[in-house]
Scaffold this motif. Structure first.
Motif, short mmCIF file in Angstrom:
data_model
loop_
_atom_site.label_atom_id
_atom_site.label_comp_id
_atom_site.label_asym_id
_atom_site.label_seq_id
_atom_site.Cartn_x
_atom_site.Cartn_y
_atom_site.Cartn_z
N LEU A 197 1.56 -1.92 -1.08
CA LEU A 197 0.55 -2.97 -0.91
C LEU A 197 -0.52 -2.56 0.10
O LEU A 197 -1.71 -2.84 -0.10
N ASN A 221 -3.09 -0.56 -1.44
CA ASN A 221 -3.64 -1.23 -2.62
C ASN A 221 -3.12 -0.68 -3.94
O ASN A 221 -3.83 -0.65 -4.93
N VAL A 231 -0.98 -2.06 -6.11
CA VAL A 231 -0.30 -3.33 -6.37
C VAL A 231 0.75 -3.19 -7.47
O VAL A 231 1.84 -3.75 -7.35
N LEU A 273 3.47 -11.99 -2.30
CA LEU A 273 2.23 -11.43 -1.76
C LEU A 273 1.62 -10.42 -2.73
O LEU A 273 0.40 -10.41 -2.94
N TYR A 295 0.08 -12.39 -5.56
CA TYR A 295 -1.14 -13.04 -5.09
C TYR A 295 -2.28 -12.03 -5.01
O TYR A 295 -3.40 -12.31 -5.43
N THR A 296 -1.99 -10.84 -4.49
CA THR A 296 -2.99 -9.79 -4.39
C THR A 296 -3.52 -9.42 -5.78
O THR A 296 -4.70 -9.11 -5.94
N ASP A 297 -2.65 -9.49 -6.77
CA ASP A 297 -3.02 -9.17 -8.16
C ASP A 297 -3.59 -10.39 -8.89
O ASP A 297 -3.83 -10.33 -10.09
N GLU A 298 -3.79 -11.49 -8.16
CA GLU A 298 -4.31 -12.76 -8.68
C GLU A 298 -3.46 -13.31 -9.82
O GLU A 298 -3.96 -13.92 -10.76
#
Length: 191
Positions: A82, A85, A87, A113, A116-119
């Motif tokens: 993460l 980046n 993901v 998390l 969420y980072t990957d929407e």
């Protein structure tokens, strides 16, 4: 080399599957240890942000201990991915972690998390709910729920989650700002 790859994967999978049965394995890891409970009490009573930050780091360290070196390594690899980046790789590591240690709350939180980072908000909410089912005092998961609901324009749900996080984790300027911003939308305007 490719003839050996499936065999190695099978050996690794068998090893990981046997871990929950081992003494001290992830099945024995507890979210609410006496130490973390005491630290949570100290965090709620912290008088300043510096003290709260120090106590919070201690709590996160306690919560990151699964009771298994292999599961801790999966958590570390997921978090490391993460940070740079990657993901997809993070989700792979953290999904393996939650598959093999489903009672480890911090694994679910890290997976949330990553989602969420990957929407991917639906899976993120699911992972956050799993975190809170295992550790109802996980202020990071509550803060995460607030962020997801805020992103999805659900101010009442965001306000509630942020409020619960603020009760456990004082001195968070970001949560305070979010609560102030969401107060009118969540509670409605009074005349």
């Amino acid at each position: 080399m490719t003839a050996h790859a499936p065999k190695i994967k099978s050996v690794v999978a068998a090893f990981l599957l046997s871990l929950p049965l081992c003494p001290g394995g992830p099945a024995l890891a507890q979210a609410g240890s006496e130490k973390s409970d005491g630290l949570l009490e100290r965090l709620a009573e912290a008088e300043d942000a510096v003290t709260a930050g120090r106590i919070e780091r201690e709590i996160r360290l306690e919560w990151s201990k699964s009771g298994s070196a292999a599961m801790d390594l999966l958590l570390k690899r997921g978090r490391d991915a993460l940070e740079v980046n990657e993901v997809g790789r993070a989700i792979d590591h953290l999904t393996a972690l939650t598959d093999h240690a489903p009672a480890f709350a911090e694994g679910w939180h890290a997976l949330a998390l990553a989602y969420y980072t990957d929407e991917r908000f639906g899976p993120a909410v699911y992972a956050l709910e799993r975190t809170l089912a295992l550790n109802p005092n996980h202020f990071g998961a509550l803060r995460g729920l607030g962020a997801v609901f805020d992103q999805l324009e659900k101010p009442a749900l965001a306000f509630d989650a942020y409020s619960r996080a603020a009760a456990l984790r004082p001195h968070d300027e970001d949560i305070d700002a979010a609560l102030e911003r969401l107060n009118r939308a969540a509670r409605g305007m009074s005349l």
